[in-house]
Design a protein around this motif. Structure first.
Motif, PDB file in Angstrom:
ATOM      1  N   UNK A 190       0.827  -1.214   0.000  1.00  0.00           N
ATOM      2  CA  UNK A 190       0.000   0.000   0.000  1.00  0.00           C
ATOM      3  C   UNK A 190       0.856   1.257   0.000  1.00  0.00           C
ATOM      4  N   UNK A 191       2.085   1.136   0.467  1.00  0.00           N
ATOM      5  CA  UNK A 191       2.923   2.334   0.588  1.00  0.00           C
ATOM      6  C   UNK A 191       3.356   2.806  -0.785  1.00  0.00           C
ATOM      7  N   UNK A 192       3.035   4.062  -1.072  1.00  0.00           N
ATOM      8  CA  UNK A 192       3.374   4.592  -2.392  1.00  0.00           C
ATOM      9  C   UNK A 192       4.789   5.129  -2.449  1.00  0.00           C
ATOM     10  N   UNK A 193       5.463   5.088  -1.310  1.00  0.00           N
ATOM     11  CA  UNK A 193       6.788   5.720  -1.276  1.00  0.00           C
ATOM     12  C   UNK A 193       7.896   4.728  -0.929  1.00  0.00           C
ATOM     13  N   UNK A 194       7.567   3.452  -1.056  1.00  0.00           N
ATOM     14  CA  UNK A 194       8.529   2.382  -0.753  1.00  0.00           C
ATOM     15  C   UNK A 194       9.188   2.583   0.597  1.00  0.00           C
ATOM     16  N   UNK A 195       8.418   3.028   1.555  1.00  0.00           N
ATOM     17  CA  UNK A 195       9.006   3.273   2.873  1.00  0.00           C
ATOM     18  C   UNK A 195       8.866   2.060   3.769  1.00  0.00           C
ATOM     19  N   UNK A 238      -1.517   5.729   4.242  1.00  0.00           N
ATOM     20  CA  UNK A 238      -2.153   4.668   3.447  1.00  0.00           C
ATOM     21  C   UNK A 238      -1.948   3.309   4.093  1.00  0.00           C
ATOM     22  N   UNK A 239      -0.815   3.112   4.753  1.00  0.00           N
ATOM     23  CA  UNK A 239      -0.602   1.809   5.391  1.00  0.00           C
ATOM     24  C   UNK A 239      -1.598   1.598   6.526  1.00  0.00           C
ATOM     25  N   UNK A 240      -1.909   2.694   7.222  1.00  0.00           N
ATOM     26  CA  UNK A 240      -2.838   2.583   8.346  1.00  0.00           C
ATOM     27  C   UNK A 240      -4.184   2.110   7.847  1.00  0.00           C
TER      28      UNK A 240
END
Ligand code: FAD
Lengths: 191, 711
Positions: free
Chosen positions: B146-151, B173-175
């Protein structure tokens, strides 16, 4: 009865999104969640109907009498854009709640092809006022329907095992294609 | 040809007029800054920030509902531009980072084997997931996708998500994806404002530490050699680690569960190591500071409590100014605690760390004499924190009290650090058995006293000083007599020559508390001495302040304040530390500082100070934490290096040294990780076997509302 056929045909058979493929930027953009898709759908219905009325009137009472039909695309863009702006300004003042619900989407559909498409189709089909209204309502409802169905699919796609190369937009487009085929299936029903 | 031109211009003209009129007619009074900020935003209307498009993001930024760096697309550059426009200091805009509260991962026991869709949400449909723990992470990595920032990266070893703070933008978004609700956005503010609750799963050491430092967390970092992270974890609750690392009596260690069959962990030695690691590197670990709130707060008293309050208030984004009566900041740790335990240079490192956040300090100004509380409140300060300590040394009202040669303990110790002449003599008698008394006794030995005699009215087990202080003092040659009470001071020509004392016995008092002292008839004797130091209690110096401002005090001569908020009888004026509680410990003063910072933060931002729900005050029942079985003994190795006795006399050289890096890491591995419970028993070596009892997970500290992402 004619009106009924018109409604059915423009909602399902000639669905503006899936059969004519107009306005698919929001179709891909805001279809990740049913909630947002719903907001977008409502905004589309609202703007389509409103702009259909205005463009139809302009076309019938201004452009045609003066033989300026060739200017329709240009004028329609002008009218729709200002209209959306106007609606946005009024909503902001009069109904903060509605503005918050539709506000963002309004700006996004200023130049939506589906809205423009409906306006142009109406003139091409040379519809009368009532017919025009039914066509606009039916087309935009069709659009909303397609958008919501698609959003439902995409919510599920998100949690499915999809090969890496197909993830995201790729699978979305394939799905859209299949849905489109399904809608073409309505062709035999009425034309 | 003219018709089309006319038509188009006509329509455009009409549209323009209508729109113009409409925007006048339907003008919504909007903050002009909103439009300006909206123009600075990229205008992508992507909703990545969690707001419904750029306009509403701009609105939220101006209303300070979100930080200036919310825009994901615009990044730092946009944040800086907006910050500059709004006049905030952006460098410190508070980052909201995602983190997971589950630490179980693959260690958690399984209910069944799952081979369905590799997605947490899908897996949860089947009997509520395949791990036995209701709360824990399923580890299928939906958040990673779900993370759009590869974090987010799933750790192959633990099966838990790892959050990359450099990449996480706090979009949430992860939440929204996590079906277990264990990911939350935690900002610096949350950490500062949070106090222990009974609903949390807290290791005993964490429950006992007055400052509530997350001890298992920093030990875990220290174990892995991540000293910077360890230090940051400490500084979330304690801004003076170099000082505490030296003088703290380690209440935490008394609760360490290793003591069941082993030595307690040398927790403070590890804190001392990591803080010295930073100090000797000469480079400070950066501390995030929230965007400016525009509130100004005055802190009166630059001791530990004042420094701690200033530090956290600054980190919360307030402007802080410290007013201190002495020429230098530091309070008792500077003007009381002797050089051989904590040097001024070491303390200064801690103080500079506080001031470098952008705090102004005014020294040589005394509240009550040079300025008043009313003056502060009238001159733009929204709240005042009084942390003036207990600077009045009590003296016994006995016969001969006017003789020269009699001093209070803090008076004696202060002179080592000021321009005043230090007190020297041959034979010292010291009354009292707290840290102050021990410091006086050991300092006297170091300045050439030939005998130092310490007398105490009660029995040895009632001595208040840190246990190893007492032992060290005795080793260095201080003679201690317990159950001895002073009767009168004897002098010749106005100079003290001795003190008459009397033996006593103790009798338990019915209601508990300190026992009654009963003199033994005929046991009087005279101890010859030329200097007598009384370390028999301290109080706050309040008379001038009460006269000027009408502050309420208690019968112990401390400032009266509400226990839940630390607010005094004057609205907007708070008090804490020694001046509120009476002389206590350094960590307690630091804790009070953070507690006051919380109250003041709420007071100035919302006008109301919320109570802490289920606030943990007492130690929780041990059954709340998993029980220990078969802990393999592993004696401590973290013995601090100590300089030999001969090297101590005549100098104030530091007595105890810092442990080595190896000792630090070894010691940290002894931590039993109490409070982390989901172990798969089968996979564990015998020495770590636990029986998991019910243990509520950490409550989710969610600051940012879970906004549905628009678009
Ligand atoms: C000799 C000694 C040894 C100690 N040893 C230990 C130990 O080993 N371990 C431990 O945990 N604790 C120890 N303590 C206790 C610890 O130092 C104190 O609890 C702690 O310093 C209290 O902090 P505070 O900020 O409340 O007050 P203080 O440290 O007393 O600071 C108060 C500050 O306010 C200033 N001030 C006072 N009046 C005014 C005014 N009117 N206007 C402006 N400024 C004013 C003072 O100059 C001072 O800087 C010791 C204390 C002493 C005296």
């Amino acid at each position: 009865m004619d009106l009924f056929y018109l409604a059915i045909s423009s909602t399902f058979v000639n669905n503006i999104l899936l059969a004519q493929y107009l306005g698919h930027c929001p179709f891909l953009g805001v279809s990740k969640r049913i909630g947002t898709a719903l907001g977008m759908a409502a905004a589309i219905i609202f703007v389509t109907i409103l702009s259909a009325i205005f463009t139809w009137s302009t076309f019938t009472y201004v452009l045609r009498p003066y033989g300026l039909e060739f200017l329709q695309t240009l004028t329609f863009i002008l009218i729709i854009a200002s209209l959306v702006q106007l609606v946005e300004i009024i909503l902001k003042k009069k109904s903060k709640a509605l503005y918050n619900a539709l506000g963002v989407y309004l700006a996004l559909i200023t130049t939506n092809c589906a809205v423009m498409g409906v306006a142009l189709l109406i003139t091409r089909k040379e519809l009368g006022f009532i017919e025009m209204l039914v066509f606009a309502i039916a087309s935009s409802v069709g659009y909303a329907l397609a958008l919501l169905l698609f959003a439902g699919h995409r919510e599920r796609l998100q949690i499915s095992a999809i090969p890496k190369s197909m993830q995201g937009t790729a699978i979305a487009l394939v799905t859209a294609g299949i849905m489109s085929l399904a809608f073409i299936g309505f062709r035999g029903m009425a034309a | 040809m003219t018709a089309p031109i006319l038509l188009l211009t006509g329509i455009a003209f009409i549209a323009a007029i209508i729109l113009g009129i409409a925007s006048r007619l339907f003008f919504v009074d909007e903050d002009p800054r909103i439009e300006a900020v909206a123009n600075l935003l990229p205008g992508a209307n992507c909703g990545g920030c969690g707001q419904a498009g750029c306009n509403s993001a701009a609105e939220a930024i101006v209303a300070r509902k979100v930080e200036v760096n919310v825009c994901v697309v615009g990044g730092t550059e946009t944040a800086e531009e907006i910050g500059e426009y709004l006049g905030y200091d952006v460098a410190g805009a508070e980052p909201m980072l995602a983190c997971s509260s589950c630490e179980g991962g693959y260690r958690a026991a399984r209910k069944y084997h799952y081979s369905g869709l590799q997605d947490c949400r899908a897996a949860l449909q089947l009997y509520h997931g395949f791990i036995r723990c209701e709360n824990g992470c399923l580890g299928l990595g939906s958040c990673e996708r779900a993370c759009r920032f590869s974090a987010i990266r799933m750790d192959p070893e633990s099966g838990l998500p790892i959050f990359d703070p450099e990449r996480c933008v706090g979009c949430g978004s992860c939440i929204e994806t996590c079906p277990k609700g264990i990911i939350s956005l935690v900002g610096e503010k949350t950490k500062i404002l949070h106090w222990n609750q009974y609903t949390q799963c807290l290791s005993p050491c964490r429950q006992r530490c007055p400052a509530q430092i997350d001890i298992p967390k920093y030990l875990a970092h220290a174990r892995r050699g991540e000293y910077g992270a360890a230090l940051s974890a400490i500084k979330d609750k304690n801004p003076l680690p170099v000082s505490t690392g030296r003088v703290c009596p380690e209440l935490c260690a008394t609760q360490c569960r290793r003591t069941i069959n082993d030595d307690p962990l040398a927790i403070n030695s590890i804190k001392r190591f990591v803080s010295d690691w930073e100090r000797s590197s000469g480079k400070r670990i950066p501390v995030p500071v929230a965007a400016d709130t525009g509130h100004k707060i005055a802190v009166v008293g630059g001791g530990p409590s004042g420094l701690s309050a200033a530090y956290y208030l600054r980190r919360l984004g307030h402007q802080v100014e410290i007013f201190e009566m002495m020429p230098k900041l530091g309070g008792m740790p500077r003007y009381g605690i002797p050089e051989y335990r904590l040097s001024e240079e070491q303390l200064q490192w801690d103080i500079d760390g506080v001031l470098e956040l952008g705090i102004t300090a005014h020294t040589n100004v005394t509240l009550g004499k040079d300025f008043t509380i009313q003056f502060l409140l009238k001159n733009g300060f929204d709240a005042v924190y009084l942390a003036i300590g207990a600077w009045h040394g009590r003296l016994l009202p006995l016969e001969g009290k006017e003789l020269t040669g009699i001093y209070s303990g803090i008076d004696y110790l202060r002179r080592f650090h000021t321009d005043e002449e230090t007190i020297t003599g041959q034979n010292f008698v010291i009354i009292g058995a707290g840290n102050v008394a021990m410091d006086c006794a050991r300092s006297a030995l170091r300045t050439g006293a030939s005998s130092v005699h310490l007398i105490f009215r009660f029995s040895r087990d009632l001595m208040e000083a840190n246990a190893h202080e007492i032992a060290d003092a005795e080793k260095e040659g201080v003679v201690m007599s317990c159950l001895v009470s002073p009767v009168r001071f004897i002098g010749e020509g106005g100079r003290l020559t001795g003190i008459e004392v009397q033996k006593v016995t103790l009798q338990e008092r019915a209601g508990g508390g300190l026992p009654d002292v009963i003199p033994v008839e005929g046991s009087n004797e005279v101890l010859p001495c030329d200097v007598l130091i009384q370390a028999v209690g301290q109080a706050a110096d309040l008379n001038d302040i009460i006269e000027a401002d009408g502050l309420a005090k208690t019968r112990y001569n401390t400032i009266d304040a509400d226990e839940e908020t630390l607010q005094t009888s004057l609205p907007g004026v708070f008090a804490g530390g020694d001046c509120y509680s009476g002389p206590r410990l350094l960590v307690e003063a630091i804790a009070a500082g953070r507690y006051a910072a919380r109250s003041i933060h709420y007071y100035v931002t919302t006008g109301e100070i919320p109570a802490i729900e289920y606030r943990q005050r007492e130690m929780m029942a041990p059954a709340m934490i998993d029980s220990l079985v078969n802990v393999v003994p592993q004696p401590t190795n973290a013995i601090k290096p100590i300089i030999p006795l001969e090297e101590r006399m005549a100098t104030f050289r530091e007595v105890e040294g810092t442990i080595s890096e190896r000792q630090c890491q070894l010691e940290a591995t002894r931590c039993l990780n109490c409070g982390i419970y989901c172990y798969d028993q089968d996979d564990l070596p015998l020495d770590q076997l636990r029986i998991a009892k019910s243990c509520p997970n950490e409550p989710h500290i969610v600051e940012k509302e879970k906004n549905a992402l628009a678009a």
